[in-house]
Design an enzyme around this catalytic site. Sequence first.
Site, PDB file in Angstrom:
ATOM      1  N   SER A 172     -25.953 -15.766 -24.116  1.00  0.00           N
ATOM      2  CA  SER A 172     -25.243 -14.505 -24.140  1.00  0.00           C
ATOM      3  C   SER A 172     -24.653 -14.104 -22.796  1.00  0.00           C
ATOM      4  O   SER A 172     -23.855 -13.175 -22.713  1.00  0.00           O
ATOM      5  CB  SER A 172     -26.172 -13.397 -24.644  1.00  0.00           C
ATOM      6  OG  SER A 172     -27.284 -13.225 -23.767  1.00  0.00           O
TER       7      SER A 172
ATOM      8  N   SER B 151     -30.035 -17.992 -22.942  1.00  0.00           N
ATOM      9  CA  SER B 151     -28.851 -17.268 -22.484  1.00  0.00           C
ATOM     10  C   SER B 151     -28.548 -17.385 -21.004  1.00  0.00           C
ATOM     11  O   SER B 151     -27.511 -16.900 -20.551  1.00  0.00           O
ATOM     12  CB  SER B 151     -28.971 -15.782 -22.849  1.00  0.00           C
ATOM     13  OG  SER B 151     -28.912 -15.613 -24.247  1.00  0.00           O
TER      14      SER B 151
ATOM     15  N   LYS C  26     -24.862  -8.138 -15.884  1.00  0.00           N
ATOM     16  CA  LYS C  26     -24.645  -8.395 -17.306  1.00  0.00           C
ATOM     17  C   LYS C  26     -24.652  -7.084 -18.086  1.00  0.00           C
ATOM     18  O   LYS C  26     -25.535  -6.242 -17.888  1.00  0.00           O
ATOM     19  CB  LYS C  26     -25.750  -9.328 -17.810  1.00  0.00           C
ATOM     20  CG  LYS C  26     -25.646  -9.735 -19.270  1.00  0.00           C
ATOM     21  CD  LYS C  26     -26.765 -10.724 -19.605  1.00  0.00           C
ATOM     22  CE  LYS C  26     -26.732 -11.126 -21.076  1.00  0.00           C
ATOM     23  NZ  LYS C  26     -27.796 -12.122 -21.381  1.00  0.00           N
TER      24      LYS C  26
END
Length: 472
Positions: free
Chosen positions: A159, A183, A83
């Site tokens: 996210s 997230s 990520k």
Amino acid sequence: MPPRTTPVSTTDALAIGRLDAHGQAALVASGDVSPAELVEAALIRMDLLDPALNLITHRDDDRARALAASAAGPMRGVPWLLKDGLDYPGMPNRSGSRSKRDAGSGTIVFDFARAFDAQGLVPMGKTNVPEFGLLPTTEPLLYGPAANPWAPDRSPGGSSGGAAAAVASGMVPLAHAADGGGSIRIPASCCGLVGLKPGRHANLRARDPHVIEDLLVGDVLLSRSVRDVAWAAAIGAGRAQRVEKPGARRLRIAAIADNLDGNPPSAPVARIFDQAASLCASLGHEVTAERLPVDGPAVARAFQTIWGYLARDAVATTIARIGADAAADQLEPWTLNLAKWSDGLSAADDDALFCQVGIASAAMDAFLERYDVILSPVLRHPALRIGELAPTVAFETMWERMFDYVSYTPLHNLTGHPAISLPLFADTDGVPIGSMFAAARGGEDLLLALAFELEASAPWADRWPVRSIAGA
């Protein structure tokens, strides 16, 4: 460029992409495929799928090939994505922000990522995220919106939206995700994945110490299969033992439909919630309709307060790095306005925040002495259309939409309890809607054992999105 040992056809690459991480590792262990070929197959899938989905923000194909050549460990050669926002050697950490577009290659590897390196995973690049992870959709101005492979006009969540969509589409079998308010679970719900948020401090350190992030955030790898996530949860926690099968004990499950504001889920989500409750009951679990054991509005306000402080911290750090004028120009409106909103917080708000962390945690602990697991929705609505939570939407509209949409998951971040989203069912249009299960502190293995049982009872392995290896 290191040469490929064997040509990999597109057909082979797509066939390999149907396998989870354990399935791909088994090909290497049997000698049918080399680690280099696993990586080459992933590169082919990324080339095929990413142009339409916009999920990958950094690639270094030559480095991935070189790492595959020297990979060692039980998962050697299995590709994964990191990520954007996770520090990792050789890759920039831009955190989805235009203010960090020129970030250089990282030099730090924390214990969490190091543990997966030791297993032989090969990092392929980084995934699309909203600016500083402050939104539950993935539409940063730096990279542009990521698309949900089940419906390209819909968000994959956030996210960790780019990570979830990359796994759901079959580009890679594993991708890193971090959860400070939902997230991991939100994109898992939107994209049809298994998304476990570990409890507080239940995984190895993944970033620098930060009091708010240490309070809220858990890290894991997303996958389509429970066995992959069970393995990743154990490795990410630094322990050898892991859950490998369903549990025999029948559980006491509290089914809680209403969100923190006391509102019911939207009709599609309510339908999935009822189906999940019925499935659990059909398996012999004792399912009881219950109400939230916490003061929901107070918890929601506490989360809003802490989210405002995170935005303020991001803005202050950016100003210190590039100056106030540049920060005002390069940061997104949502980040700037959320930080500005936090300027109005008072000592009473701070007191209420910290009190709620203690009060809600104690209430959840007591409730989870009566019940083994809590079932609830992940989100109040199905995956939103791209643009509904774009960072340029007016602040008042964004505030109302975001905290209505994200009104189940923040509870477990504030209280430190583990929770998992499972892709048991989908909406009538085929887009997944996850079901969330939460447990007491240290209950990650209990959740995974239940997940194994539910995966066997309502299997999802053969369900693939429109934009995926199945359609390529």
